[in-house]
Design an enzyme around this catalytic site. Structure first.
Site, PDB file in Angstrom:
ATOM      1  N   GLU A  76       0.818  -1.205   0.000  1.00 24.75           N
ATOM      2  CA  GLU A  76       0.000   0.000   0.000  1.00 24.75           C
ATOM      3  C   GLU A  76       0.857   1.262   0.000  1.00 24.75           C
ATOM      4  O   GLU A  76       0.575   2.204  -0.724  1.00 24.75           O
ATOM      5  CB  GLU A  76      -0.928  -0.015   1.232  1.00 24.75           C
ATOM      6  CG  GLU A  76      -1.854   1.172   1.350  1.00 24.75           C
ATOM      7  CD  GLU A  76      -2.933   1.188   0.262  1.00 24.75           C
ATOM      8  OE1 GLU A  76      -3.059   0.197  -0.467  1.00 24.75           O
ATOM      9  OE2 GLU A  76      -3.614   2.221   0.149  1.00 24.75           O
ATOM     10  N   ASP A  77       1.893   1.291   0.811  1.00 21.22           N
ATOM     11  CA  ASP A  77       2.597   2.551   1.060  1.00 21.22           C
ATOM     12  C   ASP A  77       3.969   2.677   0.406  1.00 21.22           C
ATOM     13  O   ASP A  77       4.622   3.699   0.537  1.00 21.22           O
ATOM     14  CB  ASP A  77       2.792   2.753   2.578  1.00 21.22           C
ATOM     15  CG  ASP A  77       1.452   2.888   3.292  1.00 21.22           C
ATOM     16  OD1 ASP A  77       0.461   3.163   2.602  1.00 21.22           O
ATOM     17  OD2 ASP A  77       1.422   2.708   4.515  1.00 21.22           O
TER      18      ASP A  77
END
Ligand code: MN
Length: 722
Positions: A75-76
């Site tokens: 996700e990051d």
């Protein structure tokens, strides 16, 4: 940080190679999150590491711990699924991917029903239950460090926690985490209420500080007299449960019975009941407060004996008695069962356990075990898909549903004016199959031409198909007549019948009457919009021609165009041609239901026995018996509500197969009058079910439903004895 990592590895108690995999994951995550910081200023890696610590605390496996360390990398950071798969294996990559998908789902606060759908979607999206557990660990740590977020974010996260994560933890039986999540969330949502309770609790504890110690000592002494070894501890109920009782039931704190709880943990089951007896000797039990969750566990597997007794100075408190194993399950729920996984080598056994868990998740909260069986839906996970409207409402559909189903579910006008659909912001085809978590937007136009006939094939729900048919029926009469006429002619040709034969003066009125249409155009129109299938209409036409030709050939009857009007209904729902009020019974060999093509056989003394025309006995009898005993019979316009018939299921034998079948039938409220199963040596079962239905349509619905049950391979109607 490295120290925490080593402590984690120790806690997991792993072999050297696995320890190295964990270290590698840690180094990888550190590098991926390199420049990122948490809101409190600490390096980002402290968060995934904390999540992994929680996973270790739950007792989950190595892959889960590794996935927890990596859970935010997709996700990051720039990390890809492929990269994770290459370095850490398929399982880890899939787990991280699953967590990421859940992270991307946006929630806003909803009505209760919507929340339930959201929770189900959550479960449906996480194909592996470990994904949920990692997500819960992630959320728990975020809630523990929520103070560093701004007010708005705090509220949002706290609401989500209260509405999604805590109920999930509860259903998974993870009592300890559920309580912590609730208390952390409550503190954000109602800081004043939270403080009032904690202050009051503190006061109470001060004024009655040795209550728990004294109680534990007394109970301990009682048990040692009987040589029962036990772990006894005492605690105060968690804040949110007090809060709920005070506000929902409008009680003051002193009115809450089980503010104090004492827990007695013993070695074996028999001792649980012994301890109960001893405790009731020491303290006076409160009537009506004893609950035996050992013989009747809660749906989330919780087992314990509960009793409320009157303690010193009249203070009531709850005593919970259970074994160590029950305690582990009570605290860690499904996660506790991971510990037993080591003993299970076969993957399918493990899957079986998960299957059971999935069902358990479906059960409503706090219902007893019987209720659980009754309310459980067998096919939720395999057969449903949950998607969002652009406003964030969740709608659910059968698996395989398309944007067409979605559009008609919103409103028939939306469907009729649809010119396209967007899935997650991108244009998608009408045949796109909805996926869990998709956001669907329907593009409409006033100039839309309306649905096309092809949509009937693409729509998965009967709701959408009916609405599409309605539209054709209403908007396109001319077109329907033309199209229906053509379809009818083609279908007749396939049966070797000429349309002109059917249209003959001496045939058409009989045929239309039989089909219950006033004019041939009406029939065409019905075929055109899909109300009647061309094949069925053609079959009936052929049957009628055969019948009329027979009559002509035998010269027994002159056709009577002014035949007496047929009654709308009879007692049996069947009319016997030429005989009024005749005794009718339905042949057991093929048990026809309204909609089946039927024929009558005049028995000796028992009236007319009605068979399906495709019944094997009909074929056999036709050869041997007097032809004059066969007689035409018809269903009346209105038939009865219930006809008994039988289905034969061929299914791969497995545990709970019959339970699943019965549940499916009870879900659709079909009365079952008999069920028998035979097992064959090849591992298959033949299951014979007698049910009561009102039509072939209902029967085919039921068949569809039964087909969805795992293991069921074939369903046939019974057509002869044997
Ligand atoms: Mn996270």
């Amino acid at each position: 940080m490295e120290e925490r990592l080593e402590a984690l590895i120790e806690k997991l108690g792993v072999q050297k190679e696995d320890a190295d995999r964990i270290r590698e994951a840690f180094v990888f995550a550190c590098a991926a999150h390199k420049d990122q910081k948490r809101k409190d200023g600490s390096p980002y890696i402290s968060h995934p590491l904390a999540a992994a610590e929680i996973i270790a605390e739950m007792g989950l496996d190595i892959d889960s711990a590794i996935s927890a360390i990596l859970h935010d990398t997709l996700e990051d950071t720039n990390t890809s699924y492929e990269e994770l798969k290459k370095r850490f294996g398929q399982t880890v990559a899939d787990l991280v991917d699953g967590v990421t998908k859940l992270t991307r789902v946006q929630y806003t606060s909803k009505e209760d029903e919507q929340m339930e759908n959201l929770r189900k979607m959550f479960l449906a999206m996480a194909k592996d239950i470990r994904v949920i557990l990692i997500k819960i660990a992630d959320r728990l740590h975020n809630m523990r460090t929520i103070e560093y977020q701004n007010e708005k974010k705090r509220r949002e996260k706290a609401l989500e926690t209260m509405e999604i994560y805590a109920p999930l933890a509860h259903r998974l039986g993870m009592q300890r985490i559920k309580c912590e999540l609730e208390d952390l969330a409550l503190e954000c949502l109602d800081p004043i209420g939270f403080k009032e309770i904690t202050d009051e609790l503190e006061e109470l504890l001060e004024s009655n500080s040795d209550f728990l110690d004294h109680t534990i000592e007394l109970v301990g002494k009682g048990l040692s007299e009987y040589n029962i070894s036990a772990t006894i501890d005492g605690r105060i109920k968690h804040v949110y449960s007090i809060y709920r009782k005070m506000y929902n039931q409008d009680k003051a704190m002193y009115e809450i019975y089980d503010l104090y709880a004492v827990r007695v943990i013993v070695d074996d089951l028999v001792d649980c009941y012994n301890v109960l007896g001893i405790v009731h000797d020491i303290y006076k039990p409160m009537p009506g407060r004893f609950k035996d969750y050992i013989s009747t566990p809660k749906p989330n597997m919780y087992q314990s004996l509960h009793t409320t007794v009157i303690g010193r100075e009249g203070v009531p408190f709850e005593i919970q008695i259970r074994t160590h194993e029950m305690h582990l399950t009570a605290e860690y729920g499904i996660a506790a069962h991971w510990k037993y996984k080591q003993g299970i080598n076969k993957q399918d056994e493990f899957d079986k356990r998960l299957e059971w868990v999935r069902r358990l998740l479906e059960a409503q909260e706090d219902t007893d075990a019987d209720e659980f069986i009754r309310t459980l839906k067998v096919d939720l996970f395999a057969d449903e898909v949950f998607v969002f409207t652009p406003k964030g409402d969740v709608l659910n559909f059968p698996a395989g549903a398309t944007p067409i189903d979605f559009a008609y579910a919103i409103h028939s006008e939306v469907g009729n004016r649809m010119v396209g659909a967007k899935v997650n912001g991108r244009i998608a085809g009408y045949d796109y199959q909805l996926q869990n978590g998709d956001i669907i937007e329907i593009l409409t136009s006033k100039q839309a031409h309306g649905p096309s006939r092809g949509w009937l094939e693409l729509a998965k729900t009967s709701d959408a198909r009916n609405k599409i048919r309605q539209w054709f029926k209403k908007e396109k009469r001319e077109e329907n007549i033309a199209q229906g006429g053509q379809m009818f002619e083609t279908a007749l040709k396939k049966l070797g019948v000429q349309l002109s034969d059917v249209l003959q003066e001496e045939v058409l009125p009989h045929y239309l009457k039989r089909m219950s249409f006033g004019a041939i155009e009406e029939l065409y129109a019905a075929i055109g919009y899909g109300g009647v299938t061309a094949l069925r209409a053609a079959n009936r036409a052929r049957d009628e021609l055969i019948r009329l030709n027979k009559l002509k050939g035998e010269k027994e009857l002159v056709l009577q165009p002014t035949a007496p009007k047929r009654p709308r209904r009879t007692e049996s729902g069947v009319i016997v041609e030429g005989i009024d009020n005749c005794l009718v019974k339905f042949a057991k060999c093929c048990s026809p239901v309204p909609g089946d093509n039927i024929i009558g056989f005049v028995t000796r003394g028992y009236g007319v026995s009605v068979h399906r025309t495709d019944c094997n006995n009909v074929r056999a009898l036709e050869k041997t018996n007097d032809k004059r005993r066969w007689i035409n019979v018809y269903w009346t316009e209105e038939t009865n509500e219930k006809y008994e018939t039988s289905l034969v299921l061929t299914a791969l034998d497995r545990e709970d197969l019959v339970v699943d079948i019965m549940t499916a039938l009870s879900t659709v409220k079909v009365p079952v009058s008999g069920l028998s199963a035979r097992r064959f040596s090849n591992g298959y079962d033949a299951i014979n079910i007698s049910i009561e239905v009102k039509s072939v349509e209902q029967l085919s619905d039921i068949t569809k439903r039964l087909k969805n049950i795992r293991g069921v391979e074939q369903i046939t109607r019974k057509s002869y004895d044997g």
